[in-house]
Write an enzyme that holds these catalytic residues in place. Structure first.
Site, mmCIF file in Angstrom:
data_model
loop_
_atom_site.group_PDB
_atom_site.id
_atom_site.type_symbol
_atom_site.label_atom_id
_atom_site.label_comp_id
_atom_site.label_asym_id
_atom_site.label_seq_id
_atom_site.Cartn_x
_atom_site.Cartn_y
_atom_site.Cartn_z
ATOM 1 N N LYS A 197 -13.623 68.906 -10.755
ATOM 2 C CA LYS A 197 -14.880 69.497 -11.191
ATOM 3 C C LYS A 197 -14.608 70.918 -11.697
ATOM 4 C CE LYS A 197 -19.717 69.722 -9.788
ATOM 5 N NZ LYS A 197 -20.686 69.366 -8.736
ATOM 6 N N GLU B 258 -31.443 60.143 1.151
ATOM 7 C CA GLU B 258 -32.733 60.655 1.629
ATOM 8 C C GLU B 258 -33.375 59.733 2.657
ATOM 9 O OE1 GLU B 258 -31.802 62.359 -2.367
ATOM 10 O OE2 GLU B 258 -31.849 60.308 -1.561
ATOM 11 N N ARG C 219 -37.806 59.585 -2.530
ATOM 12 C CA ARG C 219 -36.817 58.526 -2.346
ATOM 13 C C ARG C 219 -36.791 58.006 -0.913
ATOM 14 N NH1 ARG C 219 -32.500 58.955 -6.375
ATOM 15 N NH2 ARG C 219 -30.944 58.546 -4.775
#
Length: 594
Positions: A255, A338, A366
């Site tokens: 990343k 979640e 969610r």
């Protein structure tokens, strides 16, 4: 090899090869040996663009080679390509005919911050929330009318930790669908990737790792492959897309690849503020609501050992970094999960702990079944600290918390509060924490208005009158949440009574009954959808009273919100001071004409 870039360009860099690529047709004309040069120039262009507009950076830098390889080898958009979450999709946009518009990214009327179907045929599926790509891709495979089309989903940034991704993998294996899943394994979500799956993907432990599991599930597996080695990457992609059935390519990427500071700090460079802003940005003068929450939760944890903090991969965004340093054993980052976060909190509450769930409004959606079934119906004692409620600005509709009041206030046993200032936010967090049962405090992204000290303490279901009208039969403005400064200006302009309602559930029916006597019109203001929100609650109450008092509900219009800065979005949805002034004037004209 090309050098690591150490600075974000302040001026558009020289990119002679990239300048020749105005879309995938031009890309596919390049020779293979030119692609590494293109990757280097694309990184430079991406750094410059994000430096100008702000936005997601680290994930895009990590998939430069993958993006080039996929669009070079696939026949997009006839072949379907989905980017999970969309954090990494800026290079995709730059290679698919939108590079000239990149400086409009996240600006009002400009490019969307995530893939969006209305924006380009190359954006096969609109994304913004994690872990949807495999399900959507499988749906496309099963419904496709083109037997020659190839289907590819790229999932990364921690999105594979969500249960939905596993549900889709299971179904894809069952269907033996002809599709390729690329797992972009960079050890990161927004923060560091956590959990058993992250360890499992690391194939250095000698127990088979992902190869064994995905093969057993029914996938043709290849990897791990160096996601920055273009020849190796293109060979793997070419081989797999030519094979029938479900395939999975596991690649390792870094990343922030190619930009030195981002490689060293992938969390800090996940997203970037503007370096040379296109427009003037007002410097923040006060703490953000996330910082207010972060300070409060640390103070509360020092006095109550029962407090456990839970967040689904949002330690930094939710303001929990100080808590993580001071109370590391009492913080549970469950990754992008979640549903699990909410039921985990429910289980903790059953054992006498006091969970505080720090979660964004759009991510709370969610876990709605768990909120209903596992928390509200069982009347469990926990606190929901709901960040990013209302307009978020540049991140657009997928991140706007426009619906939480509607889906919260219909649940039994749940207390719902909307602070108008930082002072109230602190007080409501403490009140909700002390409350015996499930309680929710919703607050927006960004700077917290400090405001005047509380006139009185927070009392269950009670609002407070901030300004009284100077004439009889005036209107009363009922403010819910952090548009109080705009509501105050409107109250002065219209000589109206101004009420800070504080509670959405329960409503202050005693105060509303008192206001009925002296006012012939109510105006509700909320940074939320007009449908089902606080204004709807007041409307329902007025109907029950069989009163002649008229009501004007001001909230988000019934459509997807655009992206832009906060004030631009508020104006577009009718919640700027100017827009609300026009609406109130027109409404009062009709009201007093009757």
């Amino acid at each position: 090899m090309f050098p690591v870039i150490l600075k974000i360009p302040r001026q558009m860099p020289t990119t002679l090869l990239f300048d020749q690529v105005d879309g995938v047709v031009d890309l596919r004309k390049l020779k293979l040996e030119q692609l590494p040069q293109l990757a280097y120039e694309l990184r430079l262009a991406l750094l410059y663009s994000v430096g100008q507009t702000g936005g997601h950076l680290g994930a895009g830098l990590g998939v430069i080679e993958l993006t080039i390889a996929l669009h070079y080898l696939l026949d997009t958009p006839n072949d379907r390509l989905i980017w999970d979450v969309g954090h990494q999709a800026y290079p995709h946009k730059m290679l698919t005919g939108r590079k000239q518009a990149m400086l409009s990214m996240r600006q009002a009327g400009g490019l969307a911050p995530f893939p969006k179907r209305e924006e380009s045929p190359f954006d096969a599926f609109g994304v913004g929330h994690a872990s949807t790509s495999i399900s959507a891709l499988l749906g496309m495979v099963l419904a496709s009318n083109n037997p020659l089309a190839r289907h590819v989903a790229v999932i990364g940034d921690g999105a594979l930790t969500a249960g939905m991704a596993f549900e889709a993998l299971n179904h894809m294996a069952h269907c033996q669908a002809n599709a390729l899943i690329i797992v972009n394994d960079n050890d990161m979500a927004i923060d560091e990737n956590l959990g058993g799956l992250a360890t499992f993907l690391d194939d250095h432990h000698g127990y088979g790792g992902p190869s064994q599991w995905f093969t057993a599930l029914g996938f043709t597996y290849r990897g791990p492959v160096d996601g920055h080695d273009l020849p190796q990457l293109m060979l793997a992609v070419s081989e797999l897309v030519s094979l029938p059935g479900p395939k999975l390519l596991h690649i390792h990427t870094l990343k922030g690849k190619g930009y030195g500071p981002a490689e060293l700090d992938p969390v800090g460079y996940h997203a970037l503020s503007k370096i040379d802003p296109i427009e003037v940005v007002v410097t923040k003068k006060g703490p953000t609501y996330a910082q207010v929450f972060g300070k409060w939760v640390c103070e509360k944890a020092r006095t109550d050992d029962r407090l456990m903090a839970i967040t689904p991969a949002m330690v930094g965004g939710s303001g929990l970094e100080p808590f993580a340093k001071e109370f590391s054993t009492r913080l549970f980052d469950v990754a992008i999960a979640e549903q699990h976060a909410l039921t985990l909190a429910a289980g903790m509450a059953c054992e006498g702990a006091k969970p505080v769930v720090a979660i964004y409004s759009t991510f709370l959606q969610r876990g709605y079944d768990q909120l209903i079934h596992d928390i509200a119906l069982q009347d469990l004692d926990l606190l929901l600290a709901i960040d990013r409620a209302g307009v978020v600005g540049e991140d657009g509709a997928t991140h706007t918390g426009a619906y939480d009041l509607a889906f919260l206030r219909c649940l039994p046993n749940l207390l719902v509060m909307a602070p108008s200032t930082a002072t109230e936010a602190r007080a409501m967090l403490s009140f909700g924490y002390a409350y015996c049962g499930p309680a929710a405090v919703r607050y927006p992204r960004g700077e917290a208005l400090e405001g005047a000290p509380l006139v009185g303490p927070i009392e269950l279901g009670r609002g407070q009158v901030i300004r009284s009208a100077n004439k009889p039969n005036a209107i009363a403005i009922l403010n819910f949440g952090t548009l109080l400064d705009k509501a105050a200006a409107l109250a002065e302009a219209h000589d109206a009574t101004l009420v800070d309602m504080r509670f959405v559930k329960p409503l202050d029916e005693i105060l509303l009954q008192q206001l009925l006597v002296q006012h012939n019109g109510f105006v509700t203001i909320e940074d939320h959808s007009r449908i089902g929100g606080a204004g709807s609650a007041v409307s329902e109450w007025l109907v029950q009273q069989k009163t002649q008092v008229r009501l004007l509900c001001l909230g988000h219009e019934d459509r997807s919100l655009p992206h832009g800065n906060r004030e631009q979005v508020l104006h577009s949805t009718g919640l700027s001071e100017a827009a609300m002034t026009r609406k109130i004037k027109a409404w009062k004209t009709r009201l007093f004409a009757e």
